[in-house]
Design an enzyme around this catalytic site. Sequence first.
Site, PDB file in Angstrom:
ATOM      1  N   CYS A  55       0.828  -1.205   0.000  1.00 45.20           N
ATOM      2  CA  CYS A  55       0.000   0.000   0.000  1.00 45.20           C
ATOM      3  C   CYS A  55       0.862   1.254   0.000  1.00 45.20           C
ATOM      4  CB  CYS A  55      -0.922  -0.012   1.221  1.00 45.20           C
ATOM      5  SG  CYS A  55      -1.952   1.445   1.312  1.00 45.20           S
ATOM      6  N   CYS A  69      -0.300   4.148   2.135  1.00 44.49           N
ATOM      7  CA  CYS A  69      -0.121   3.977   3.582  1.00 44.49           C
ATOM      8  C   CYS A  69       1.311   4.272   3.995  1.00 44.49           C
ATOM      9  CB  CYS A  69      -0.395   2.538   4.013  1.00 44.49           C
ATOM     10  SG  CYS A  69      -1.751   1.770   3.190  1.00 44.49           S
ATOM     11  N   ASP A  70       2.256   3.817   3.175  1.00 48.91           N
ATOM     12  CA  ASP A  70       3.634   3.743   3.649  1.00 48.91           C
ATOM     13  C   ASP A  70       4.629   4.629   2.908  1.00 48.91           C
ATOM     14  OD1 ASP A  70       2.776   1.828   5.493  1.00 48.91           O
ATOM     15  OD2 ASP A  70       3.051   0.202   4.055  1.00 48.91           O
TER      16      ASP A  70
END
Length: 314
Positions: free
Chosen positions: A137, A140-141
């Site tokens: 993701c 997300c990261d």
Amino acid sequence: MTEDQKIENVIIIGSGPAGLTSAIYTSRANLEPLMIEGEEAGGQLMTTTEVENFPGFDHGITGPDLISVMRKQAERFGTRFITRNVTKVDFSQRPFKVWVGEKLYLAKSIIISTGASAKYLGLPSEKQYANRGVSACATCDGAFFRNQEIAVVGGGDTAMEEAQFLTRFASKVYLIHRRDHFRASKIMAERAMKNPKVEVIWNTEVTEVLGDGKSMTGAKIRNIVEGGEKTLPVTGLFLAIGHKPNTDLFKGMLDMNETGYLVTQPNTTYTNVPGVFAAGDVQDHVYRQAITAAGTGCMAAIDAERWLEAQASH
């Protein structure tokens, strides 16, 4: 099964925006739904940071916050929650049977919203460095990889989107694809390839994730056509190779397509078993958005409600 065991009107298997929307609708219709939300409750949104495309939140909202608001709303109208995984189901006769470990629950109708999970390459080293360099993701990261060199694996629109997004943080993004052309739409592919920070590596697969035990330090890659391995000095590896629907529970019971997505009748949430409905990414491999999942969750609730009404009048 004891004679006096309660038969639920509707059991919702899975959570996320599809399940929670169907919970809001069925609980407002006084069906007192029981949601078995799973141990990874909330679904894929729990690993997304900013959700900026969900209508109604003009400043954006985090995935976990969006789920939390929906869950409170469902609870307010009387949804009950069990935060465990369903271990077995039997849809061969009514009432339908749903097991959580040894405990059996019975229901007149079922809404399935078990979602989908990101696919991984299947390397032991990839597991070892999950969340320590390896991610599925980018949104997300990505922010953890400022000024680092990283790689994205994949050739579809998602891979292009993620590579493009990651250039906001990374100093360089390698786009690794096992073929010599992308599956992605032309416009997305061109946009990624025009980005000066993106370098495409064709006909190549990742064979190993390298690290020092704590975090990732590089990736071994192999050219499929010419053979020969080399090491890329990347500290992040983002996988964008598709999703797998969470449907193993329903094998042999419900119709699925060749990749395992539940098949619903056109413009409805009906599966091939009357009284069993499916909503969200478990049956949608096309759009896969929080808002479309919520939309089908609403459809499933209305379908279930009308179906239950028709059964009662017989």
